[in-house]
Structures are given as C-alpha cells and as structure tokens.
Design a protein around this motif. Structure first.
Motif, PDB file in Angstrom:
ATOM      1  N   TYR A   1      45.870  -1.422  75.536  1.00 44.77           N
ATOM      2  CA  TYR A   1      45.205  -0.187  75.936  1.00 44.77           C
ATOM      3  C   TYR A   1      45.854   0.412  77.187  1.00 44.77           C
ATOM      4  O   TYR A   1      45.329   1.333  77.792  1.00 44.77           O
ATOM      5  CB  TYR A   1      43.705  -0.422  76.169  1.00 44.77           C
ATOM      6  CG  TYR A   1      43.373  -1.361  77.313  1.00 44.77           C
ATOM      7  CD1 TYR A   1      43.150  -0.877  78.598  1.00 44.77           C
ATOM      8  CD2 TYR A   1      43.262  -2.731  77.116  1.00 44.77           C
ATOM      9  CE1 TYR A   1      42.844  -1.728  79.649  1.00 44.77           C
ATOM     10  CE2 TYR A   1      42.946  -3.588  78.155  1.00 44.77           C
ATOM     11  CZ  TYR A   1      42.742  -3.086  79.409  1.00 44.77           C
ATOM     12  OH  TYR A   1      42.426  -3.935  80.449  1.00 44.77           O
ATOM     13  N   GLY A   2      47.018  -0.119  77.559  1.00 45.64           N
ATOM     14  CA  GLY A   2      47.757   0.358  78.721  1.00 45.64           C
ATOM     15  C   GLY A   2      49.139  -0.253  78.731  1.00 45.64           C
ATOM     16  O   GLY A   2      49.497  -1.026  77.824  1.00 45.64           O
ATOM     17  N   ASN A   3      49.919   0.048  79.751  1.00 45.17           N
ATOM     18  CA  ASN A   3      51.309  -0.415  79.814  1.00 45.17           C
ATOM     19  C   ASN A   3      51.467  -1.794  80.432  1.00 45.17           C
ATOM     20  O   ASN A   3      52.513  -2.426  80.278  1.00 45.17           O
ATOM     21  CB  ASN A   3      52.151   0.598  80.608  1.00 45.17           C
ATOM     22  CG  ASN A   3      52.227   1.942  79.910  1.00 45.17           C
ATOM     23  OD1 ASN A   3      52.270   2.017  78.683  1.00 45.17           O
ATOM     24  ND2 ASN A   3      52.244   3.014  80.701  1.00 45.17           N
ATOM     25  N   ASP A   4      50.456  -2.266  81.151  1.00 43.45           N
ATOM     26  CA  ASP A   4      50.539  -3.578  81.802  1.00 43.45           C
ATOM     27  C   ASP A   4      50.316  -4.686  80.785  1.00 43.45           C
ATOM     28  O   ASP A   4      49.546  -4.531  79.833  1.00 43.45           O
ATOM     29  CB  ASP A   4      49.498  -3.666  82.921  1.00 43.45           C
ATOM     30  CG  ASP A   4      49.717  -4.865  83.816  1.00 43.45           C
ATOM     31  OD1 ASP A   4      50.365  -4.706  84.870  1.00 43.45           O
ATOM     32  OD2 ASP A   4      49.246  -5.963  83.465  1.00 43.45           O
ATOM     33  N   SER A   5      50.976  -5.819  80.995  1.00 43.02           N
ATOM     34  CA  SER A   5      50.857  -6.928  80.047  1.00 43.02           C
ATOM     35  C   SER A   5      49.442  -7.494  79.985  1.00 43.02           C
ATOM     36  O   SER A   5      49.061  -8.127  78.995  1.00 43.02           O
ATOM     37  CB  SER A   5      51.836  -8.052  80.416  1.00 43.02           C
ATOM     38  OG  SER A   5      51.558  -8.550  81.727  1.00 43.02           O
ATOM     39  N   ASP A   6      48.648  -7.267  81.040  1.00 46.88           N
ATOM     40  CA  ASP A   6      47.264  -7.749  81.042  1.00 46.88           C
ATOM     41  C   ASP A   6      46.297  -6.771  80.373  1.00 46.88           C
ATOM     42  O   ASP A   6      45.128  -7.103  80.175  1.00 46.88           O
ATOM     43  CB  ASP A   6      46.787  -8.003  82.476  1.00 46.88           C
ATOM     44  CG  ASP A   6      47.344  -9.298  83.053  1.00 46.88           C
ATOM     45  OD1 ASP A   6      47.524 -10.255  82.281  1.00 46.88           O
ATOM     46  OD2 ASP A   6      47.609  -9.335  84.261  1.00 46.88           O
TER      47      ASP A   6
END
Length: 287
Positions: free
Chosen positions: A46-51
C-alpha cells in the motif's frame, strides 16, 4: 513493548480443542475474488516502503455487509511484525468465520522517523485502499481494530481522531499506551520506558503530546472500546487504562475495562482465556 503472540498461541490450542467438533472444512485458496469462495492474499503493498504491506483474509459467502477486523502489532513503535498477530488472526477465523481480516505492517520508527504521525498515516492509507477496493473484495466500509501494546495505542488513536467517516464500530487495546501527559510517564525513572517515549521527540510541547494521546482525542462519538491491562506492567502504568476508562465513562462512550492485578506486559493461562472470552462477546455485540 514485546509481542503477546506466544500467549495467544497457547490459547488457540485450548480453543481448538474445545471447539473441534464445530470445525468446518475450509475452501482451498483459489486466487479468485469470487465472493462465494474463501480468499487470502499476503503482503499486499500500500506504499513504497518495504514495511507498507498487509495480509488479507476474505471469508467465503461474503457480501457488501461483510465487516473487516484490522490487526495492529506491537513492538514499541520500532519493531514487531504482522506475523506476531497471526495467533489472534487464527482465533478470529475460528470464532468469526464471516469476518474479513486485515493484518497490517507499518513503517517502523527510528531516530529519523517518528512514530507519529507516520504510523497513523499508514493506517489511513490501508483504510483508503480497503474503501477503494470494497467492490472487488466484496466488503463493507465498517471495521474494527485489535491492537496490542504500541498497536493498541495506534488503534485507539486512529479510531478516535482520524476516522472521519465513523466506520470504526469497535476498538480493542491490549496494554496500549493512551496518555503521554500522564505523570507516570512524564516523571518516570524507567530507562527502557524513557527510550520508547523519546521516540516521539525530546522536550515536546504538551499540545503535541496530547495530539498523540488517545485519551485526549476521545469524543462522545468515539466507538465502543474494550481495554485490557496488567497491574504489574513495567511499560504501561495502570493509569493508562483507568484514566481512559474514566474519560470514556464521562463521555458516555460504551466501554469495558479489565485489569489483571498480577499480570505484566502480557499474560497467559486463565487470564488469557478470560481476555478472549470477553473480547469475543464484545466483537459479537458491536462489530
């Protein structure tokens, strides 16, 4: 703030044994979003970060009224993983087979990335994703939250202050911090606790501490809330629970509060069974 997952694993075993005669066969995961079939998808971005990922579990025979429970892990805002909440996810699937479940990861805090508002923004992004895909997933916009420790704090804060559409029908906090202006926090001598509080920044203004505190964001329209705390918790003083309970009572918000006097930052055995028994009834009544 450590995960409670191992305690919940033992509870799953107990409940599975008690309910074994009521088990039903589960459909294979088909990869289809056909609403008559069970569906799960792991690590949805839901975003670009791996988390910025979540796991999705959709029940069979779901429809536009199907509600979603969102699970928020703990870990002192700096650690933890959605897999820590899998035991609770498994309990929900046993006892609430008609619920959709979303088990989330969020960006973890460090010296350069404060928990607030970053992690609240992640929850908002997940909710927006669910709403924009509600027809695809065949779910309603109505949600509930279960959060443990730091995840309890985030669940309460989002439900009280950021749910602009009042979609949250119930929220559960298990040992979640609620008030950063509590003297038990401001005047504490616990090094481990202070390191966690310092994540939010040093020498913060009272207005910011209140902004990040669920207790200061409650209103008469806050959702039904169920709270669980340990009387010997070294990280979350009892006042974090009792003060929020009293505030909710004064506002006329439906709430339940349980304190286990001899428990710390988590518990097992009969106390854990009591937690699930009460939470199960609360979910059934309000979600």
């Amino acid at each position: 703030m450590k995960s409670l997952k191992y305690h919940f694993l033992s509870l799953i075993f107990i409940i599975t044994c008690l309910n074994c005669s009521n088990e039903t066969a589960e459909d294979e995961v088909t990869g289809s979003l056909e609403p008559k079939s069970y569906y799960e998808e792991l690590n949805i971005s839901y975003g670009n970060d791996s988390d910025q990922k979540f796991d999705l579990y959709l029940p069979e025979n779901r429809n536009s009224n199907t509600k979603t429970m969102i699970l928020v892990h703990g870990g002192g805002w700096t650690s933890g993983d959605k897999k820590d909440m899998n035991p609770i996810k498994d309990l929900l699937r046993l006892d609430f087979p008609n619920l959709a479940i979303v088990n989330i990861n969020y960006r973890l805090a460090d010296a350069d990335n404060k928990p607030y508002p970053m992690q609240i923004e992640d929850i908002t992004a997940i909710i927006d994703h669910l709403k924009s895909n509600k027809i695809k997933y065949t779910i309603s916009e109505n949600i509930g939250f279960i959060g443990t420790s730091a995840g309890g704090h985030l669940s309460l804060l989002w439900s009280y202050a950021f749910d602009n559409d009042n979609n949250t029908k119930m929220v559960c906090s298990i040992v979640g911090p609620t008030n950063f202006t509590d003297p038990a926090y401001l005047d504490n001598t616990n090094t481990e606790l202070q390191e966690l509080l310092d994540l939010f920044g040093l020498d913060l203004a009272t207005s910011f501490l209140e902004e990040a505190s669920p207790l200061h964001r409650t209103t008469t329209s806050s959702p039904p809330t169920i709270l669980f705390y340990g009387g010997k918790d070294p990280l979350v003083p009892t006042t974090q629970g009792t003060d929020l309970r009293d505030k909710l009572e004064n506002l006329g918000v439906v709430n339940e509060f349980t304190l286990y006097p001899d428990a710390g930052h988590g518990w097992d055995g009969i106390e854990l069974l009591d937690t699930w028994t009460k939470l199960r009834v609360f979910i059934n009544n309000y979600l």
